[in-house]
Design a protein around this motif. Structure first.
Motif, PDB file in Angstrom:
ATOM      1  N   ALA A 120       0.871  -1.339  -0.074  1.00 20.55           N
ATOM      2  CA  ALA A 120      -0.112  -0.125   0.170  1.00 20.55           C
ATOM      3  C   ALA A 120       0.754   1.460  -0.102  1.00 20.55           C
ATOM      4  O   ALA A 120       0.192   2.521  -0.206  1.00 20.55           O
ATOM      5  CB  ALA A 120      -0.981  -0.073   1.164  1.00 20.55           C
ATOM      6  N   GLN A 121       2.182   1.031   0.390  1.00 17.33           N
ATOM      7  CA  GLN A 121       3.014   2.317   0.294  1.00 17.33           C
ATOM      8  C   GLN A 121       3.184   2.567  -1.023  1.00 17.33           C
ATOM      9  O   GLN A 121       4.140   2.216  -1.806  1.00 17.33           O
ATOM     10  CB  GLN A 121       4.239   2.065   0.941  1.00 17.33           C
ATOM     11  CG  GLN A 121       5.341   3.265   1.225  1.00 17.33           C
ATOM     12  CD  GLN A 121       4.584   4.504   1.669  1.00 17.33           C
ATOM     13  OE1 GLN A 121       3.938   4.547   2.637  1.00 17.33           O
ATOM     14  NE2 GLN A 121       4.654   5.654   0.955  1.00 17.33           N
ATOM     15  N   VAL A 165       8.474   0.391   5.661  1.00 15.14           N
ATOM     16  CA  VAL A 165       7.483  -0.403   6.491  1.00 15.14           C
ATOM     17  C   VAL A 165       8.155  -0.822   7.931  1.00 15.14           C
ATOM     18  O   VAL A 165       9.277  -1.084   7.798  1.00 15.14           O
ATOM     19  CB  VAL A 165       6.914  -1.631   6.005  1.00 15.14           C
ATOM     20  CG1 VAL A 165       5.749  -2.452   6.747  1.00 15.14           C
ATOM     21  CG2 VAL A 165       6.324  -1.325   4.377  1.00 15.14           C
ATOM     22  N   TRP A 166       7.441  -0.468   8.913  1.00 15.91           N
ATOM     23  CA  TRP A 166       8.132  -0.696  10.232  1.00 15.91           C
ATOM     24  C   TRP A 166       7.142  -1.816  11.268  1.00 15.91           C
ATOM     25  O   TRP A 166       5.960  -1.704  11.137  1.00 15.91           O
ATOM     26  CB  TRP A 166       8.077   0.642  11.046  1.00 15.91           C
ATOM     27  CG  TRP A 166       8.695   1.601  10.315  1.00 15.91           C
ATOM     28  CD1 TRP A 166       8.010   2.603   9.319  1.00 15.91           C
ATOM     29  CD2 TRP A 166       9.994   2.176  10.359  1.00 15.91           C
ATOM     30  NE1 TRP A 166       8.918   3.507   8.765  1.00 15.91           N
ATOM     31  CE2 TRP A 166      10.167   3.345   9.475  1.00 15.91           C
ATOM     32  CE3 TRP A 166      11.094   1.805  10.965  1.00 15.91           C
ATOM     33  CZ2 TRP A 166      11.432   3.917   9.488  1.00 15.91           C
ATOM     34  CZ3 TRP A 166      12.407   2.406  10.979  1.00 15.91           C
ATOM     35  CH2 TRP A 166      12.397   3.609  10.021  1.00 15.91           C
ATOM     36  N   LEU A 167       7.997  -2.352  12.115  1.00 16.37           N
ATOM     37  CA  LEU A 167       7.213  -3.120  13.236  1.00 16.37           C
ATOM     38  C   LEU A 167       7.773  -2.216  14.376  1.00 16.37           C
ATOM     39  O   LEU A 167       8.784  -1.920  14.712  1.00 16.37           O
ATOM     40  CB  LEU A 167       7.669  -4.317  13.508  1.00 16.37           C
ATOM     41  CG  LEU A 167       7.169  -4.963  14.734  1.00 16.37           C
ATOM     42  CD1 LEU A 167       5.914  -5.335  14.613  1.00 16.37           C
ATOM     43  CD2 LEU A 167       7.979  -6.517  14.828  1.00 16.37           C
ATOM     44  N   ARG A 212       3.675   2.283   8.152  1.00 12.95           N
ATOM     45  CA  ARG A 212       4.526   2.698   6.932  1.00 12.95           C
ATOM     46  C   ARG A 212       4.781   4.392   6.865  1.00 12.95           C
ATOM     47  O   ARG A 212       3.882   4.873   7.324  1.00 12.95           O
ATOM     48  CB  ARG A 212       3.816   2.305   5.661  1.00 12.95           C
ATOM     49  CG  ARG A 212       2.532   2.634   5.662  1.00 12.95           C
ATOM     50  CD  ARG A 212       1.838   1.822   4.344  1.00 12.95           C
ATOM     51  NE  ARG A 212       0.458   2.160   4.070  1.00 12.95           N
ATOM     52  CZ  ARG A 212      -0.316   3.043   3.554  1.00 12.95           C
ATOM     53  NH1 ARG A 212       0.708   3.803   2.784  1.00 12.95           N
ATOM     54  NH2 ARG A 212      -1.445   3.073   3.530  1.00 12.95           N
ATOM     55  N   THR A 213       5.818   4.588   6.532  1.00 15.78           N
ATOM     56  CA  THR A 213       6.074   6.149   6.380  1.00 15.78           C
ATOM     57  C   THR A 213       6.575   6.321   4.947  1.00 15.78           C
ATOM     58  O   THR A 213       7.226   5.573   4.239  1.00 15.78           O
ATOM     59  CB  THR A 213       6.940   6.740   7.438  1.00 15.78           C
ATOM     60  OG1 THR A 213       8.448   5.741   7.361  1.00 15.78           O
ATOM     61  CG2 THR A 213       6.457   6.487   8.630  1.00 15.78           C
ATOM     62  N   PRO A 214       6.304   7.650   4.486  1.00 18.33           N
ATOM     63  CA  PRO A 214       6.866   7.897   3.162  1.00 18.33           C
ATOM     64  C   PRO A 214       8.465   8.498   2.985  1.00 18.33           C
ATOM     65  O   PRO A 214       8.609   9.052   3.974  1.00 18.33           O
ATOM     66  CB  PRO A 214       5.979   8.973   2.605  1.00 18.33           C
ATOM     67  CG  PRO A 214       5.432   9.511   3.608  1.00 18.33           C
ATOM     68  CD  PRO A 214       5.440   8.484   4.836  1.00 18.33           C
ATOM     69  N   ARG A 218       9.002  -6.487  -8.499  1.00 13.47           N
ATOM     70  CA  ARG A 218       8.321  -7.580  -7.790  1.00 13.47           C
ATOM     71  C   ARG A 218       8.267  -6.942  -6.057  1.00 13.47           C
ATOM     72  O   ARG A 218       8.917  -8.056  -5.203  1.00 13.47           O
ATOM     73  CB  ARG A 218       8.720  -8.918  -7.892  1.00 13.47           C
ATOM     74  CG  ARG A 218       8.585  -9.011  -9.313  1.00 13.47           C
ATOM     75  CD  ARG A 218       8.534 -10.842  -9.593  1.00 13.47           C
ATOM     76  NE  ARG A 218       9.648 -11.321  -8.926  1.00 13.47           N
ATOM     77  CZ  ARG A 218      10.981 -11.504  -9.372  1.00 13.47           C
ATOM     78  NH1 ARG A 218      11.207 -10.901 -10.651  1.00 13.47           N
ATOM     79  NH2 ARG A 218      11.870 -11.936  -8.685  1.00 13.47           N
ATOM     80  N   ARG A 219       7.727  -5.977  -5.723  1.00 19.58           N
ATOM     81  CA  ARG A 219       7.923  -5.692  -4.156  1.00 19.58           C
ATOM     82  C   ARG A 219       7.410  -6.779  -3.309  1.00 19.58           C
ATOM     83  O   ARG A 219       7.760  -6.956  -2.484  1.00 19.58           O
ATOM     84  CB  ARG A 219       7.187  -4.272  -3.979  1.00 19.58           C
ATOM     85  CG  ARG A 219       7.238  -3.830  -2.572  1.00 19.58           C
ATOM     86  CD  ARG A 219       6.544  -2.423  -2.058  1.00 19.58           C
ATOM     87  NE  ARG A 219       7.262  -1.529  -2.888  1.00 19.58           N
ATOM     88  CZ  ARG A 219       6.737  -0.311  -2.844  1.00 19.58           C
ATOM     89  NH1 ARG A 219       5.585  -0.037  -1.851  1.00 19.58           N
ATOM     90  NH2 ARG A 219       7.318   0.869  -3.218  1.00 19.58           N
ATOM     91  N   PRO A 220       6.085  -7.386  -3.924  1.00 19.90           N
ATOM     92  CA  PRO A 220       5.406  -8.408  -2.978  1.00 19.90           C
ATOM     93  C   PRO A 220       6.608  -9.597  -2.592  1.00 19.90           C
ATOM     94  O   PRO A 220       6.530 -10.068  -1.574  1.00 19.90           O
ATOM     95  CB  PRO A 220       4.250  -8.758  -3.452  1.00 19.90           C
ATOM     96  CG  PRO A 220       3.761  -7.524  -4.314  1.00 19.90           C
ATOM     97  CD  PRO A 220       5.164  -7.096  -4.824  1.00 19.90           C
ATOM     98  N   ASP A 221       7.193 -10.096  -3.468  1.00 25.35           N
ATOM     99  CA  ASP A 221       8.390 -11.025  -3.571  1.00 25.35           C
ATOM    100  C   ASP A 221       9.587 -10.846  -2.610  1.00 25.35           C
ATOM    101  O   ASP A 221       9.878 -11.424  -1.932  1.00 25.35           O
ATOM    102  CB  ASP A 221       8.534 -11.638  -4.797  1.00 25.35           C
ATOM    103  CG  ASP A 221       7.666 -12.109  -5.726  1.00 25.35           C
ATOM    104  OD1 ASP A 221       6.574 -12.485  -5.159  1.00 25.35           O
ATOM    105  OD2 ASP A 221       8.077 -12.257  -7.066  1.00 25.35           O
TER     106      ASP A 221
END
Length: 201
Positions: free
Chosen positions: A123-124, A130-132, A144-146, A177-180
């Motif tokens: 979604a970014q 992306v952070w935990l 998440r941050t931009p 392929r960001r999801p991969d």
């Protein structure tokens, strides 16, 4: 005192068998990260009011000041990348017991945690992170941050893990392929033991 590019916490080829090539590490660390350090040092050198401040202080000082956007962008990216390298390990992917218990309590399951993390990465739009994080109430969350923003600048809580979703973080190895990349990072690269130490620290 000038900021210094910290060395990688592992060899350039240490993550190759886990999906991150030596070329990616070299260009990402020695070119991109180094560029932010050098630019930040130049900005600080020109402004005595910034001298002697830590990265965190520079980020907080410049975060909401449009006149200081270059300082924010470079200080933020130096800090974010420092955290990124410290969020990975050649022995990554294994979630230790205490963190696993906390993840299950706060996300329902490890699978749900990874699903939410992947959704945040997808979604970014454009560049970002992306952070935990661990929120002030102790609960874990994914945010998440931009661009150069972070939990420090946005007040999202204590960062435990940082994943870079700028294209230079994954394009040599995963192309578009960001999801991969995200799935591989969670399963093979993320240093959950470091995250647990931060959680308990």
């Amino acid at each position: 005192m000038a900021f210094v590019l910290p060395p990688l916490p592992f060899a350039y080829n240490a993550l190759a068998s886990k999906g991150m090539s030596p070329d990616t590490l070299y260009f990402h660390h020695d070119k991109h990260h180094a560029g932010y350090v050098n630019t930040l040092n130049g900005l600080v050198e020109k402004n005595p009011a910034l001298q002697g401040k830590s990265l965190e202080e520079l980020i907080k000082l410049s975060a909401k000041d449009p006149a200081m956007t270059p300082v924010f962008n470079n200080a933020g990216q130096v800090w974010n990348h420092n955290m990124f390298w410290e969020s990975m390990s050649p022995e990554g992917g294994r979630i230790p017991a205490a963190l696993e218990k906390k993840i299950i309590a706060d996300f329902g399951s490890v699978e749900n945690f990874k699903k939410e993390f992947k959704a945040a990465a997808g979604a970014q739009f454009g560049s970002g992170w992306v952070w935990l994080v661990q929120q002030p109430d102790g609960k874990l969350a994914i945010t998440r941050t931009p661009n150069a923003a972070s939990p420090i600048s946005e007040g999202h809580g204590k960062p435990l893990l940082a994943m870079d979703v700028w294209e230079h973080a994954y394009y040599l190895d995963f192309q578009n392929r960001r999801p991969d990349f995200t799935g591989n990072w969670l399963d093979k690269l993320a240093d959950y033991e470091a995250a647990e130490r931060r959680m308990n620290g």
